[in-house]
Design an enzyme around this catalytic site. Structure first.
Site, short mmCIF file in Angstrom:
data_model
loop_
_atom_site.label_atom_id
_atom_site.label_comp_id
_atom_site.label_asym_id
_atom_site.label_seq_id
_atom_site.Cartn_x
_atom_site.Cartn_y
_atom_site.Cartn_z
N SER A 195 0.69 -1.13 -0.07
CA SER A 195 -0.07 -0.05 0.08
C SER A 195 0.82 1.25 0.08
O SER A 195 0.36 2.46 0.40
CB SER A 195 -0.89 0.09 1.10
OG SER A 195 -1.72 -1.08 1.22
N ARG A 196 1.92 1.23 -0.33
CA ARG A 196 2.98 2.34 -0.52
C ARG A 196 3.25 2.82 0.70
O ARG A 196 3.70 3.97 0.93
CB ARG A 196 2.67 3.50 -1.49
CG ARG A 196 1.86 3.02 -2.87
CD ARG A 196 3.01 2.41 -3.78
NE ARG A 196 2.47 2.04 -5.04
CZ ARG A 196 2.91 1.15 -5.75
NH1 ARG A 196 3.82 0.46 -5.33
NH2 ARG A 196 2.89 1.32 -7.01
#
Ligand SMILES: Cc1cc2nc3c(=O)[nH]c(=O)nc-3n(C[C@H](O)[C@H](O)[C@H](O)COP(=O)(O)O)c2cc1C
Ligand code: PXP
Length: 220
Positions: A195-196
């Protein structure tokens, strides 16, 4: 890297990686951490894990980047070799501030390094030069690195010229060719996560005369 870790890296590629991060506290040493990550990169099978981007800045503030091969590193800094007459070397003579960047894609890892340069000693440069293969040694003499070719065959002709000049002899170390050592004052280890929500572990020191690094983390 274990076989299992390699498989996990493959499956998580592009979405963050499953390699564990080391403990990180004020006693941490970024060179030791770099050593661990560099070993991981070597073991992962990445081609040229020692390839590093070097960014320099001209007198009027124009940055430029190019890849080089990092040939050694230790507490004193990160060393690469080049022609001292090249664009990068001229810029480093004028402005010793430099940035390095490594990206090990399979591992989802990036390392940013900022620091200042000094030349390696003549002895260190000669030792490294003498370890290179003969073709690369002749090539170093032949290449007027970063200068325009005056005619299409200039480089080929110069290679021939130096092959003849050094025929039957050792190729000597040219004084215009040697190393730059990047002495870091900032290092950042970036580990890709899902999710970065990546990890950014940073080390900074204000005083080049000691080894006191401050540590902190940054939002991704
Ligand atoms: C993977 C890779 C590694 C390289 N390693 C070096 C190196 O160690 N030293 C070097 O002088 N040039 C190296 N080069 C060439 C440089 O990227 C660059 O073209 C050259 O040094 C001239 O740069 P300059 O005109 O900015 O000085 C490498 C290129 C690549 C793609
Ligand atoms: C022009 C130049 N000099 C130096 C190097 C450093 O590598 P080596 O010393 O292994 O030839 C490279 C590697 O691509 C290079 O292209």
């Amino acid at each position: 890297m274990t076989f299992l870790e390699k498989i996990r890296c493959l499956f998580t590629f592009g979405q963050g990686v499953a390699l564990s991060l080391p403990e990180f506290d004020d006693a941490s040493d970024p060179i030791a951490l770099f050593d661990t990550w560099f070993n991981d990169a070597n073991k992962s099978g990445i081609l040229l894990p020692e390839a590093v981007s070097v960014s320099t800045c001209s007198k009027d503030g124009q940055p430029s980047s190019r890849m080089v091969l990092m040939k050694s590193f230790d507490e004193r800094g990160f060393v690469f070799y080049t022609n001292y007459g090249s664009r990068k070397s001229h810029e480093l003579e004028d402005n010793q501030k430099v940035a390095l960047l490594l990206h090990w894609n399979v591992l989802q890892r990036q390392v940013r390094i900022e620091g200042t340069v000094e030349k390696t000693t003549l002895e260190e440069s000669a030792n490294y030069f003498n370890s290179r293969d003969r073709g690369s040694k002749v090539g170093a003499w032949a290449s007027k690195q970063s200068q325009q070719l005056t005619h299409p065959n200039e480089l080929k002709e110069r290679v021939k010229q130096f092959e003849q000049e050094f025929s039957g002899k050792d190729v000597p170390h040219p004084e215009f060719w040697g190393g730059w050592r990047v002495k870091p004052h900032y290092m950042e280890f970036w580990q890709g996560r899902t999710s970065r929500l990546h990890d950014r572990l940073c080390f900074e020191k204000n005083d080049q005369t000691n080894n006191d690094w401050q540590t902190f983390k940054l939002h991704p």
